[in-house]
Design a protein around this motif. Structure first.
Motif, PDB file in Angstrom:
ATOM      1  N   ARG A 124      -3.689  -1.984   3.082  1.00 61.78           N
ATOM      2  CA  ARG A 124      -3.708  -3.010   4.129  1.00 61.78           C
ATOM      3  C   ARG A 124      -4.422  -4.256   3.612  1.00 61.78           C
ATOM      4  O   ARG A 124      -5.537  -4.180   3.106  1.00 61.78           O
ATOM      5  CB  ARG A 124      -4.411  -2.472   5.382  1.00 61.78           C
ATOM      6  CG  ARG A 124      -4.641  -3.509   6.468  1.00 61.78           C
ATOM      7  CD  ARG A 124      -5.104  -2.869   7.762  1.00 61.78           C
ATOM      8  NE  ARG A 124      -4.022  -2.101   8.394  1.00 61.78           N
ATOM      9  CZ  ARG A 124      -4.165  -1.438   9.544  1.00 61.78           C
ATOM     10  NH1 ARG A 124      -5.324  -1.419  10.164  1.00 61.78           N
ATOM     11  NH2 ARG A 124      -3.135  -0.794  10.055  1.00 61.78           N
ATOM     12  N   ARG A 125      -3.759  -5.400   3.765  1.00 61.83           N
ATOM     13  CA  ARG A 125      -4.315  -6.703   3.356  1.00 61.83           C
ATOM     14  C   ARG A 125      -4.772  -6.678   1.899  1.00 61.83           C
ATOM     15  O   ARG A 125      -5.782  -7.276   1.532  1.00 61.83           O
ATOM     16  CB  ARG A 125      -5.485  -7.089   4.259  1.00 61.83           C
ATOM     17  CG  ARG A 125      -5.154  -7.145   5.730  1.00 61.83           C
ATOM     18  CD  ARG A 125      -6.382  -7.460   6.546  1.00 61.83           C
ATOM     19  NE  ARG A 125      -6.178  -7.191   7.956  1.00 61.83           N
ATOM     20  CZ  ARG A 125      -7.151  -7.223   8.871  1.00 61.83           C
ATOM     21  NH1 ARG A 125      -8.388  -7.533   8.500  1.00 61.83           N
ATOM     22  NH2 ARG A 125      -6.899  -6.945  10.129  1.00 61.83           N
ATOM     23  N   GLY A 180       2.905  -5.660   7.286  1.00 62.77           N
ATOM     24  CA  GLY A 180       2.505  -5.687   5.890  1.00 62.77           C
ATOM     25  C   GLY A 180       1.779  -4.435   5.439  1.00 62.77           C
ATOM     26  O   GLY A 180       1.388  -4.343   4.273  1.00 62.77           O
ATOM     27  N   THR A 246       2.024  -9.947   2.054  1.00 63.37           N
ATOM     28  CA  THR A 246       0.619  -9.805   2.442  1.00 63.37           C
ATOM     29  C   THR A 246      -0.279  -9.702   1.220  1.00 63.37           C
ATOM     30  O   THR A 246      -1.328 -10.347   1.142  1.00 63.37           O
ATOM     31  CB  THR A 246       0.433  -8.551   3.322  1.00 63.37           C
ATOM     32  OG1 THR A 246       1.297  -8.646   4.459  1.00 63.37           O
ATOM     33  CG2 THR A 246      -1.013  -8.415   3.788  1.00 63.37           C
ATOM     34  N   HIS A 250      -3.117 -12.379  -0.157  1.00 59.77           N
ATOM     35  CA  HIS A 250      -4.473 -11.918  -0.410  1.00 59.77           C
ATOM     36  C   HIS A 250      -4.895 -12.261  -1.832  1.00 59.77           C
ATOM     37  O   HIS A 250      -6.023 -12.707  -2.075  1.00 59.77           O
ATOM     38  CB  HIS A 250      -4.577 -10.412  -0.175  1.00 59.77           C
ATOM     39  CG  HIS A 250      -5.951  -9.867  -0.375  1.00 59.77           C
ATOM     40  ND1 HIS A 250      -6.917  -9.930   0.604  1.00 59.77           N
ATOM     41  CD2 HIS A 250      -6.533  -9.270  -1.450  1.00 59.77           C
ATOM     42  CE1 HIS A 250      -8.041  -9.391   0.145  1.00 59.77           C
ATOM     43  NE2 HIS A 250      -7.832  -8.978  -1.091  1.00 59.77           N
TER      44      HIS A 250
END
Length: 263
Positions: A124-125, A180, A246, A250
């Motif tokens: 995630r992220r 994402g 995503t 980042h």
């Protein structure tokens, strides 16, 4: 909710591949499963097939998910294996690991369950989270603060069809999904061959779940020692939305912190 998936299963140097993968993507919910037959006793491949097939057959992709239904699916798989154990003396001690991911597409929620040492990872992220805890002797030793050097990492204290009939699999709390998010379900043959950092870095370099699995498979094969026996390995990648965008954003954000723009 757009879901994209890819799966792989490799026999390695073993005489047979006891892994099973499965997926059902319905209108309202989706289910993804990876199983790995437990070695050491006959019938691991049978147990893995039973677990996968019974869970897939019971799952209803047109209904919303709830915690009890997920427990019912997994318990049904475990019960089906134990029933087969009773009618086949040859397979009386067979067992299988299981890791399963359930997604409610309408509400954007995820649940998961696991037994044994097949794992689920959430990306995630741009960051990696290992969200399951192995049912293994090594993990028990680590949790107790003991040294694990020399301990066989393949020894399990629980898997479907193994141990106390009253023991249940492990279940997650409900988790809200973000656009994402990327999930990886995999057997021990897979995660033994690729580090957490390599999994994470690989996701930053690809545009599809197929490319992600291919890149990680190459890492596993390149890291295999000469004359070493490659275990069979399987994995299933589940992408929600566009994880590649995503992770790219980042990465750019991180780069900007280290290399700020100058006038």
């Amino acid at each position: 909710m757009n879901i994209t998936i890819a799966s792989t299963s490799n026999q390695g140097d073993r005489a047979s591949n006891q892994d099973q993968t499965g997926d059902v993507i319905g209108e309202r919910s989706a289910c993804f499963v990876v199983c790995d037959g437990v070695a050491g006793f006959p019938g691991g491949d049978v147990a893995a097939k039973i677990a996968r097939s019974s869970l897939m057959a019971a799952f209803d992709g047109n209904a919303h998910l709830n915690a009890q239904s997920i427990r019912d699916y997994v318990n049904h798989a475990n019960h089906s294996i134990r029933q087969q154990q009773k009618v086949s003396s040859e397979h009386s001690r067979m067992g299988t690991t299981l890791v399963s991911l359930f997604i409610d597409r309408d509400y954007g929620l995820a649940y998961w369950a696991h037994a044994g040492d097949s794992r689920l990872y959430l990306f995630r992220r741009g960051y990696l989270y290992h969200v399951t805890t192995d049912h293994s002797l090594v993990q028990q030793m680590k949790d107790a603060g003991h040294q694990t050097e020399g301990i066989n990492s393949n020894i399990l204290y629980f898997a479907l069809g193994m141990g106390d009939e009253q023991r249940d699999a492990s279940y997650s709390d409900v988790v809200e999904i973000e656009d994402g998010d990327a999930f990886l379900l995999c057997t021990d043959g897979f995660w033994h061959g690729v580090t957490l950092e390599q999994m994470q870095q690989s996701l930053h370099m690809v545009n599809t779940p197929d490319e992600w699995l291919t890149l990680m498979q190459q890492i596993i094969k390149n890291g295999q020692p000469e004359n070493g026996q490659q275990d069979n390995f399987s994995a299933l990648a589940v992408w929600v939305g566009s994880p590649q965008d995503t992770t790219l954003l980042h990465s750019l954000s991180e780069a900007a912190q280290f290399f700020p723009l100058r006038d």
